[in-house]
Design an enzyme around this catalytic site. Structure first.
Site, PDB file in Angstrom:
ATOM      1  N   GLU A   1       0.882  -1.175   0.000  1.00  0.00           N
ATOM      2  CA  GLU A   1       0.000   0.000   0.000  1.00  0.00           C
ATOM      3  C   GLU A   1       0.914   1.218   0.000  1.00  0.00           C
ATOM      4  OE1 GLU A   1      -3.359   0.104  -0.025  1.00  0.00           O
ATOM      5  OE2 GLU A   1      -3.646  -2.071  -0.014  1.00  0.00           O
TER       6      GLU A   1
ATOM      7  N   CYS B   1      -2.216   9.427   2.596  1.00  0.00           N
ATOM      8  CA  CYS B   1      -1.818   8.834   1.308  1.00  0.00           C
ATOM      9  C   CYS B   1      -2.777   9.212   0.180  1.00  0.00           C
ATOM     10  CB  CYS B   1      -1.712   7.329   1.431  1.00  0.00           C
ATOM     11  SG  CYS B   1      -3.225   6.583   2.055  1.00  0.00           S
TER      12      CYS B   1
HETATM   13  P1  NAD Z   1       7.951   4.444   5.387  1.00  0.00           P
HETATM   14  O1  NAD Z   1       7.952   3.616   4.180  1.00  0.00           O
HETATM   15  O2  NAD Z   1       9.092   5.330   5.694  1.00  0.00           O
HETATM   16  O3  NAD Z   1       7.723   3.578   6.720  1.00  0.00           O
HETATM   17  C1  NAD Z   1       6.719   2.603   6.836  1.00  0.00           C
HETATM   18  C2  NAD Z   1       7.241   1.481   7.689  1.00  0.00           C
HETATM   19  O4  NAD Z   1       8.353   0.891   7.036  1.00  0.00           O
HETATM   20  C3  NAD Z   1       7.716   1.878   9.078  1.00  0.00           C
HETATM   21  O5  NAD Z   1       7.206   0.938  10.009  1.00  0.00           O
HETATM   22  C4  NAD Z   1       9.211   1.803   8.979  1.00  0.00           C
HETATM   23  O6  NAD Z   1       9.839   1.433  10.177  1.00  0.00           O
HETATM   24  C5  NAD Z   1       9.428   0.728   7.943  1.00  0.00           C
HETATM   25  N1  NAD Z   1      10.685   0.888   7.215  1.00  0.00           N
HETATM   26  C6  NAD Z   1      11.335   2.037   6.950  1.00  0.00           C
HETATM   27  N2  NAD Z   1      12.471   1.779   6.256  1.00  0.00           N
HETATM   28  C7  NAD Z   1      12.517   0.449   6.078  1.00  0.00           C
HETATM   29  C8  NAD Z   1      13.438  -0.431   5.431  1.00  0.00           C
HETATM   30  N3  NAD Z   1      14.527   0.028   4.821  1.00  0.00           N
HETATM   31  N4  NAD Z   1      13.170  -1.743   5.430  1.00  0.00           N
HETATM   32  C9  NAD Z   1      12.042  -2.202   6.029  1.00  0.00           C
HETATM   33  N5  NAD Z   1      11.132  -1.423   6.645  1.00  0.00           N
HETATM   34  C10 NAD Z   1      11.384  -0.130   6.691  1.00  0.00           C
HETATM   35  O7  NAD Z   1       6.622   5.208   5.172  1.00  0.00           O
HETATM   36  P2  NAD Z   1       6.232   6.515   5.818  1.00  0.00           P
HETATM   37  O8  NAD Z   1       7.162   7.564   5.353  1.00  0.00           O
HETATM   38  O9  NAD Z   1       6.082   6.259   7.291  1.00  0.00           O
HETATM   39  O10 NAD Z   1       4.789   6.783   5.181  1.00  0.00           O
HETATM   40  C11 NAD Z   1       4.581   7.694   4.172  1.00  0.00           C
HETATM   41  C12 NAD Z   1       4.387   7.045   2.841  1.00  0.00           C
HETATM   42  O11 NAD Z   1       3.467   5.989   2.955  1.00  0.00           O
HETATM   43  C13 NAD Z   1       3.808   7.964   1.801  1.00  0.00           C
HETATM   44  O12 NAD Z   1       4.381   7.696   0.566  1.00  0.00           O
HETATM   45  C14 NAD Z   1       2.339   7.601   1.774  1.00  0.00           C
HETATM   46  O13 NAD Z   1       1.666   7.908   0.584  1.00  0.00           O
HETATM   47  C15 NAD Z   1       2.420   6.145   2.008  1.00  0.00           C
HETATM   48  N6  NAD Z   1       1.182   5.686   2.587  1.00  0.00           N
HETATM   49  C16 NAD Z   1       0.389   4.875   1.857  1.00  0.00           C
HETATM   50  C17 NAD Z   1      -0.820   4.455   2.386  1.00  0.00           C
HETATM   51  C18 NAD Z   1      -1.746   3.567   1.637  1.00  0.00           C
HETATM   52  O14 NAD Z   1      -2.664   3.060   2.256  1.00  0.00           O
HETATM   53  N7  NAD Z   1      -1.553   3.342   0.350  1.00  0.00           N
HETATM   54  C19 NAD Z   1      -1.183   4.874   3.656  1.00  0.00           C
HETATM   55  C20 NAD Z   1      -0.332   5.679   4.363  1.00  0.00           C
HETATM   56  C21 NAD Z   1       0.859   6.073   3.830  1.00  0.00           C
END
Ligand code: NAD
Length: 463
Positions: free
Chosen positions: A217, A251
């Site tokens: 997502e 998002c």
């Molecule tokens: P992120 O990808 O930075 O983090 C999400 C999760 O991934 C966290 O729990 C984090 O600890 C983990 N993570 C971070 N780096 C990682 C790695 N290298 N390996 C494994 N896991 C890792 O996301 P964010 O910045 O917290 O969220 C924002 C983004 O998410 C935006 O792009 C937004 O559009 C998207 N988003 C999408 C939805 C959806 O439902 N489609 C909902 C909310 C946010």
């Protein structure tokens, strides 16, 4: 003598425990699944205040705001799934061809096993718990990794979930990238990730090593088309609300607007009114206006402000993580603000001559997670349905599509793969197993289909 420090449970231990809970077989019973959802609902009702305080602490969100987005929405989803669970998990009969039958062919939804859910910070409870509802309702056990950027919310989840739910079937692992990486080295039966595209690729690459299926997502630039057939004040109200809710850190927030040169000035004036109605003269001191999640994201947003002419807002304060609701005009399609997901309260408006040009502009970017349009023109609506691809299309509103549980929620292409909510969550977290039970002992079919192929037999088959 001081007591020895309690042994820290390793990530591997947590995964092992969740797998053992699945292997025990208890999660397959419909009664266990319903009990988990009921317990989750009890937790949300009894502990709403703790969740709301955690959201206030981590994201500066007012309790009523947190209640609507992260408590009530989860309660509603859980109740909806629980009430329909029997129907959605019933075997689905399909037709058995006469030449193969007689017999009974069914699609049987079976839990996948132990599922990893990795959640982001922007709706830290909603985006952890709604996937959890689907996974448990489908009979799986879960390891949940909430975001390190919302530590209070993660701690409340880690504290409360095991107290209310089957504590061996739902494990919460707190931590940052290191913990996430450790988890990705474990073997799961499905990985459900919500976050940005870059990390999505890391997750998918890790999953590929063990051929673990993934739901991703992700995000992207969700456009809004506004034309002169729709009352511009109403469009502005929706757009201002969508852009400022959680300060655009959503998002499916409207990312940018495409409209014609004649609509633009009226839209800017209407946005000025709408934003003023929401936050008054000074959004900064208005407690309904929260803050950007951290300094890094605030600095990134401030850097986007000179992508066009500031028509509205523009104030900011890095140390206070504050960015005023801002409208930019004269924004070229290749400006920095048009090349990345904004994820903040900045709204660029790009002018085009017509919808055809707008569609071409949208297609310059990846398929969006959401597309929006304010138009009463049936032709325009048909063009948006047929000529564009996006995770969802919402006409004459923004963001509320998420609340329609029976609409699958997910992206397409780089905005994500797979979807969930309502029955779609059951599909996502189940294996649709084909079961054919042949009824009688006749072996005519087998005799016909196997060698030796006599001339007479071949004629019968061809006939
Ligand atoms: P992120 O990808 O930075 O983090 C999400 C999760 O991934 C966290 O729990 C984090 O600890 C983990 N993570 C971070 N780096 C990682 C790695 N290298 N390996 C494994 N896991 C890792 O996301 P964010 O910045 O917290 O969220 C924002 C983004 O998410 C935006 O792009 C937004 O559009 C998207 N988003 C999408 C939805 C959806 O439902 N489609 C909902 C909310 C946010």
């Amino acid at each position: 003598m001081t007591a020895p420090a309690p042994q820290q449970v390793s990530v591997a231990d947590e995964v092992r425990a969740a797998r053992a809970a699945f292997d025990s077989g208890r999660t397959r019973a419909l009664s266990w699944r319903v009990d988990q959802l009921l317990a989750l609902e009890t937790m949300l009702k009894e502990r709403a205040a703790e969740f709301e305080q955690a959201l206030l602490h981590d994201l500066g969100r007012k309790p009523i705001d947190g209640y609507m987005t992260d408590v009530h929405s989860v309660l509603a989803e859980s109740a909806h799934v629980r009430k329909n669970l029997k129907k959605w998990t019933r075997d689905r009969k399909v037709r058995t061809p006469l030449t193969i039958g007689p017999g009974r062919s069914v699609v049987h939804r079976q839990p996948l096993g132990t599922v990893l859910i990795i959640a982001p910070w922007n709706y830290p409870l909603h985006l952890a718990l709604i996937p959890l509802i689907g996974a448990l309702a489908a009979g799986n056990t879960v390891v949940l990794k909430p975001s390190e950027l919302t530590p209070r919310c993660s701690a409340v989840l880690a504290d409360l979930l095991p107290r209310y739910l089957d504590a061996d079937a739902v494990k919460v692992v707190q931590g940052d990238v290191e913990a996430a990486t450790e988890l990705l080295n474990e073997k799961f039966d499905h990985i459900f990730f919500t976050g940005n595209e870059t990390v999505g690729k890391v997750v998918m690459a890790a999953a590929a090593k063990t051929l673990t299926p993934v739901t991703l997502e992700l995000g992207g630039k969700s456009p809004v088309w506004v034309d002169d057939t729709f009352p511009v004040e109403k469009a502005a109200d929706w757009i201002a609300w969508g852009k400022c809710t959680n300060l655009g850190q959503t998002c499916v927030a409207p990312d940018y607007v495409l409209t014609t040169p004649d609509v633009q000035p009226r839209l800017v004036a209407a946005l000025r009114e709408s934003i003023h109605r929401l936050y008054g003269d000074d959004p900064r001191s208005n407690p309904d206006y929260s803050r950007i999640v951290n300094e890094r994201h605030t600095a990134r947003l401030i850097g986007l402000l000179d992508s066009g002419t500031v028509a509205l807002g523009g104030d900011h304060d890095l140390a206070d993580r504050y960015v005023e609701p801002t409208v930019l005009v004269d924004v070229p399609l290749d400006a920095p603000v048009m090349r990345e997901e904004i994820f903040g309260p900045i709204l660029p408006i790009v002018t085009v001559e017509n919808l055809g040009e707008a569609v071409a502009a949208i297609r310059r970017n990846d398929h969006p997670l959401a597309a929006y349009a304010f138009t009463t023109s049936a032709d325009a609506q048909a063009t948006l349905v047929n000529d564009l691809s996006s995770g969802s299309l919402t006409i004459n509103a923004v963001m509320v599509q998420l609340g329609i549980s029976d609409l699958p929620f997910g992206g397409v292409g780089p905005s994500g793969m797979g979807s969930y909510h309502g029955e779609q969550s059951i599909r996502t977290f189940s294996h649709e197993r084909s079961i054919f039970h042949r009824r009688n002992a006749s072996d005519v079919l087998l005799r016909m289909a196997r060698p030796p192929f006599t001339e007479r037999g071949e004629k019968r088959i061809r006939r």
